[in-house]
Scaffold this motif. Structure first.
Motif, PDB file in Angstrom:
ATOM      1  N   LEU A  58       0.837  -1.200   0.000  1.00 34.66           N
ATOM      2  CA  LEU A  58       0.000   0.000   0.000  1.00 34.66           C
ATOM      3  C   LEU A  58       0.875   1.255   0.000  1.00 34.66           C
ATOM      4  CD1 LEU A  58      -2.655   1.524   0.144  1.00 34.66           C
ATOM      5  CD2 LEU A  58      -2.615   1.223   2.633  1.00 34.66           C
ATOM      6  N   LEU A  59       1.849   1.330   0.915  1.00 32.92           N
ATOM      7  CA  LEU A  59       2.709   2.519   0.962  1.00 32.92           C
ATOM      8  C   LEU A  59       3.516   2.664  -0.322  1.00 32.92           C
ATOM      9  CD1 LEU A  59       4.041   2.482   4.636  1.00 32.92           C
ATOM     10  CD2 LEU A  59       2.047   3.672   3.697  1.00 32.92           C
ATOM     11  N   GLY A  60       3.967   1.540  -0.860  1.00 32.15           N
ATOM     12  CA  GLY A  60       4.761   1.561  -2.083  1.00 32.15           C
ATOM     13  C   GLY A  60       3.964   1.897  -3.328  1.00 32.15           C
ATOM     14  N   SER A  61       2.632   1.929  -3.213  1.00 34.94           N
ATOM     15  CA  SER A  61       1.803   2.273  -4.378  1.00 34.94           C
ATOM     16  C   SER A  61       1.825   3.769  -4.677  1.00 34.94           C
ATOM     17  CB  SER A  61       0.361   1.797  -4.171  1.00 34.94           C
ATOM     18  OG  SER A  61      -0.269   2.531  -3.128  1.00 34.94           O
ATOM     19  N   THR A  62       2.439   4.546  -3.796  1.00 38.98           N
ATOM     20  CA  THR A  62       2.590   5.988  -4.032  1.00 38.98           C
ATOM     21  C   THR A  62       3.518   6.190  -5.225  1.00 38.98           C
ATOM     22  OG1 THR A  62       2.243   6.537  -1.714  1.00 38.98           O
ATOM     23  CG2 THR A  62       3.449   8.148  -3.045  1.00 38.98           C
ATOM     24  N   GLU A  63       3.075   6.989  -6.171  1.00 36.90           N
ATOM     25  CA  GLU A  63       3.889   7.252  -7.362  1.00 36.90           C
ATOM     26  C   GLU A  63       4.954   8.291  -7.049  1.00 36.90           C
ATOM     27  OE1 GLU A  63       2.144   7.693 -11.200  1.00 36.90           O
ATOM     28  OE2 GLU A  63       0.276   6.764 -10.493  1.00 36.90           O
ATOM     29  N   GLU A  64       6.130   8.087  -7.620  1.00 39.04           N
ATOM     30  CA  GLU A  64       7.237   9.020  -7.463  1.00 39.04           C
ATOM     31  C   GLU A  64       7.298   9.921  -8.692  1.00 39.04           C
ATOM     32  OE1 GLU A  64      10.774   6.733  -6.867  1.00 39.04           O
ATOM     33  OE2 GLU A  64       9.992   5.753  -5.068  1.00 39.04           O
ATOM     34  N   ILE A  65       7.161  11.224  -8.474  1.00 38.38           N
ATOM     35  CA  ILE A  65       7.206  12.191  -9.561  1.00 38.38           C
ATOM     36  C   ILE A  65       8.482  13.012  -9.407  1.00 38.38           C
ATOM     37  CG2 ILE A  65       6.076  14.201 -10.585  1.00 38.38           C
ATOM     38  CD1 ILE A  65       3.433  13.020  -9.410  1.00 38.38           C
ATOM     39  N   PRO A 119      25.905  -0.174   4.274  1.00 35.63           N
ATOM     40  CA  PRO A 119      25.798   0.989   5.152  1.00 35.63           C
ATOM     41  C   PRO A 119      25.664   2.312   4.418  1.00 35.63           C
ATOM     42  CG  PRO A 119      28.036   0.166   5.124  1.00 35.63           C
ATOM     43  CD  PRO A 119      27.212  -0.814   4.336  1.00 35.63           C
ATOM     44  N   TYR A 120      25.877   2.319   3.112  1.00 33.85           N
ATOM     45  CA  TYR A 120      25.830   3.569   2.349  1.00 33.85           C
ATOM     46  C   TYR A 120      24.683   3.615   1.345  1.00 33.85           C
ATOM     47  CZ  TYR A 120      30.524   3.540   4.214  1.00 33.85           C
ATOM     48  OH  TYR A 120      31.591   3.466   5.051  1.00 33.85           O
ATOM     49  N   CYS A 121      23.871   2.561   1.299  1.00 30.96           N
ATOM     50  CA  CYS A 121      22.824   2.466   0.277  1.00 30.96           C
ATOM     51  C   CYS A 121      21.470   2.290   0.948  1.00 30.96           C
ATOM     52  CB  CYS A 121      23.072   1.265  -0.631  1.00 30.96           C
ATOM     53  SG  CYS A 121      24.726   1.157  -1.287  1.00 30.96           S
ATOM     54  N   LEU A 122      20.500   3.050   0.521  1.00 37.22           N
ATOM     55  CA  LEU A 122      19.144   2.822   1.003  1.00 37.22           C
ATOM     56  C   LEU A 122      18.595   1.607   0.278  1.00 37.22           C
ATOM     57  CD1 LEU A 122      17.877   6.495   1.191  1.00 37.22           C
ATOM     58  CD2 LEU A 122      18.607   5.013   3.055  1.00 37.22           C
ATOM     59  N   PRO A 123      17.906   0.718   0.998  1.00 36.24           N
ATOM     60  CA  PRO A 123      17.501  -0.553   0.405  1.00 36.24           C
ATOM     61  C   PRO A 123      16.293  -0.508  -0.513  1.00 36.24           C
ATOM     62  CG  PRO A 123      16.843  -0.465   2.690  1.00 36.24           C
ATOM     63  CD  PRO A 123      17.611   0.794   2.412  1.00 36.24           C
ATOM     64  N   ALA A 124      15.612   0.622  -0.599  1.00 33.38           N
ATOM     65  CA  ALA A 124      14.397   0.667  -1.425  1.00 33.38           C
ATOM     66  C   ALA A 124      14.079   2.115  -1.779  1.00 33.38           C
ATOM     67  CB  ALA A 124      13.237   0.040  -0.657  1.00 33.38           C
ATOM     68  N   GLY A 125      13.064   2.288  -2.629  1.00 29.24           N
ATOM     69  CA  GLY A 125      12.635   3.616  -3.020  1.00 29.24           C
ATOM     70  C   GLY A 125      11.850   4.306  -1.913  1.00 29.24           C
ATOM     71  N   ALA A 126      11.503   5.568  -2.140  1.00 26.29           N
ATOM     72  CA  ALA A 126      10.879   6.412  -1.121  1.00 26.29           C
ATOM     73  C   ALA A 126       9.571   5.842  -0.575  1.00 26.29           C
ATOM     74  CB  ALA A 126      10.643   7.814  -1.678  1.00 26.29           C
ATOM     75  N   PRO A 158      12.219  17.915   2.194  1.00 25.07           N
ATOM     76  CA  PRO A 158      13.391  18.323   1.415  1.00 25.07           C
ATOM     77  C   PRO A 158      14.329  17.167   1.062  1.00 25.07           C
ATOM     78  CG  PRO A 158      13.573  19.083   3.685  1.00 25.07           C
ATOM     79  CD  PRO A 158      12.206  18.510   3.525  1.00 25.07           C
ATOM     80  N   TYR A 159      14.213  16.043   1.762  1.00 28.29           N
ATOM     81  CA  TYR A 159      15.075  14.898   1.481  1.00 28.29           C
ATOM     82  C   TYR A 159      14.383  13.836   0.630  1.00 28.29           C
ATOM     83  CZ  TYR A 159      17.975  17.178   4.851  1.00 28.29           C
ATOM     84  OH  TYR A 159      18.733  18.117   5.499  1.00 28.29           O
ATOM     85  N   GLY A 160      13.180  14.124   0.183  1.00 28.37           N
ATOM     86  CA  GLY A 160      12.468  13.196  -0.678  1.00 28.37           C
ATOM     87  C   GLY A 160      11.797  12.054   0.058  1.00 28.37           C
ATOM     88  N   LEU A 161      11.662  12.170   1.376  1.00 26.55           N
ATOM     89  CA  LEU A 161      10.970  11.131   2.140  1.00 26.55           C
ATOM     90  C   LEU A 161       9.464  11.310   2.005  1.00 26.55           C
ATOM     91  CD1 LEU A 161      13.206  11.216   5.324  1.00 26.55           C
ATOM     92  CD2 LEU A 161      13.131   9.404   3.591  1.00 26.55           C
ATOM     93  N   PHE A 162       8.747  10.199   2.003  1.00 30.52           N
ATOM     94  CA  PHE A 162       7.297  10.253   1.851  1.00 30.52           C
ATOM     95  C   PHE A 162       6.561  10.063   3.176  1.00 30.52           C
ATOM     96  CE2 PHE A 162       7.243   8.644  -2.842  1.00 30.52           C
ATOM     97  CZ  PHE A 162       7.948   9.759  -3.225  1.00 30.52           C
TER      98      PHE A 162
END
Length: 173
Positions: A58-65, A119-126, A158-162
């Protein structure tokens, strides 16, 4: 928290490529994901949704523009109505703690659908990452944990977090 996010992003962008190039296949232990990899390629790592909890689907269904303003790109969310309805609600969600500091107990961290692997990579999209502020520090675990807290649906981070989970606490299953 914002400073920590900035430092983490800066570190990720400044890793010397030569250091990675010197590693052998045995040292890497696995091949990097293909360039066309999507979240679906790793969906088998997402923990099952407990009854009554919010799903990462459900949370991942948010579209990234992606918007370009003054030659800078910004990630903006386009939330489905079902996600908008969760704003300000107390929810439960099962996922993984992505530490932002080297501590056993943390009051601020990222919570993700996928386990941390770098440790330097986020594991998934916003849509699959929640900035988390715990009511009391929560102990780090490599295993998936169930959290409860008030979900804040962010409009212009500002950091692109949803998403942000406030007053989070660990719930025993």
């Amino acid at each position: 928290m914002r400073t920590i996010l900035s430092v983490l992003l800066l570190l990720a962008l400044s890793l010397p490529v030569a250091a990675w190039a010197q590693l052998t296949d045995e040292e890497l232990a696995s091949e990097p994901p293909p360039e066309d990899a999507t979240f679906d390629d790793f969906a088998h790592l997402v923990p099952p949704t407990p009854e009554g909890a919010v799903s990462w689907d459900l949370l991942g269904s948010t579209e990234e523009i992606v918007e370009i303003v003054n030659r800078r790109s910004f990630l903006r969310p386009d939330y489905p109505d079902e996600v908008k309805a969760l704003d300000g609600q107390t929810i439960r969600i099962k996922g993984f703690i992505y530490p932002m500091q080297n501590q056993e107990w943390m009051a601020e961290f990222l919570f993700t659908a996928l386990p941390p692997s770098c440790p330097y990579c986020l594991p998934a999209g916003a849509g699959y990452i929640i900035e988390t502020r715990a009511k009391n520090p929560i102990r780090f675990s490599w295993d998936a944990v169930l959290l409860e807290g008030e979900l804040e649906v962010l409009e212009d981070d500002p950091y692109g977090l949803f998403y942000r989970l406030n007053d989070a606490r660990r719930v025993r299953e």
